[in-house]
Design an enzyme around this catalytic site. Structure first.
Site, short mmCIF file in Angstrom:
data_model
loop_
_atom_site.label_atom_id
_atom_site.label_comp_id
_atom_site.label_asym_id
_atom_site.label_seq_id
_atom_site.Cartn_x
_atom_site.Cartn_y
_atom_site.Cartn_z
CG ASP A 155 27.61 38.80 40.90
OD1 ASP A 155 27.18 37.79 40.84
OD2 ASP A 155 28.66 38.80 41.35
CE LYS A 184 26.65 44.42 41.09
NZ LYS A 184 28.00 44.16 40.49
#
Ligand code: SF4
Length: 215
Positions: free
Chosen positions: A139, A121
């Site tokens: 996320d 991420k």
């Protein structure tokens, strides 16, 4: 509504209402963004922005950070989540930038993911925001909102599954923007516990709204 139509409605809405979405983390260069994104794991951007000015003032470069000891750095970070690990990650990250990347934040996802504290991420956020690459960072907000809207299937279990489904349908040019759109919508409107559906402008194509409000 077909999935492709939902994507189209999603892109059309935000391309008009929020054409240039930005991260809410404060930073002035790639190094500062990398530090801020590492600190933002399991923590709000607002809280990171409260501590980052002093951190960036006293450790303005990878070199300065790499020269710090754990004891010197920890006090700057102690008020946010997981301060022990984050202190170790920042020191490891800075030392690797000095030793292996000539003080520069690397531009590719595989190189970024070698840095301590940088998972898929974080690597995608840096790649997208700094280097303008079509990388989708998933996320908790992106995960939740894309499912509620019906952009991805309800049985998508992992961030990677969600990422793959999103990039399959979003034109490359919009992938970085779509990441911010989903985060901002999740942060301010489509809240985790109580989504603000009555004030949401996406009800006309939202799968969750369709299901629970009987359209
Ligand atoms: S209509 Fe409700 S569930 Fe759907 S995106 Fe908006 S706030 Fe979220």
């Amino acid at each position: 509504m077909r999935k492709q139509e939902r994507f189209q409605a999603f892109i059309t809405h935000f391309a008009e209402s929020k054409p240039e979405p930005q991260t809410e983390l404060h930073y002035r260069n790639p190094y500062e963004l990398l530090v801020a994104v590492i600190l933002s794991a399991q923590c709000t951007d607002k809280r990171v922005n409260m501590i980052s000015p002093a951190l960036f003032r006293d450790f303005p470069s990878p070199e300065a950070l790499a020269a710090a000891s754990f004891e010197e750095l920890f006090p700057y970070i102690k008020s946010i989540s997981y301060p022990n690990n984050k202190t170790k990650h920042l020191l490891g990250m800075a030392r690797m930038l000095v030793d292996e990347f000539n003080l520069e934040v690397p531009s590719t996802v595989p190189e970024l993911q070698r840095l301590p504290g940088v998972g898929r991420k974080t690597a995608h956020v840096i790649s997208s925001v700094v280097f303008n690459q079509p990388a989708m960072a998933v996320d908790t907000h992106v995960f939740r909102v894309s499912k509620r809207l019906g952009l991805v299937t309800q049985n998508a279990k992992t961030p990677l599954e969600v990422e793959k489904q999103l990039v399959k349908h979003i034109p490359q040019h919009y992938i970085g923007k779509a990441h911010h759109w989903l985060i901002l919508h999740g942060r301010y409107v489509c809240l985790a516990r109580k989504p603000k559906c009555p004030e949401c402008e996406l009800t006309h194509f939202c799968r969750y709204f369709e299901k629970y409000h009987g359209l």
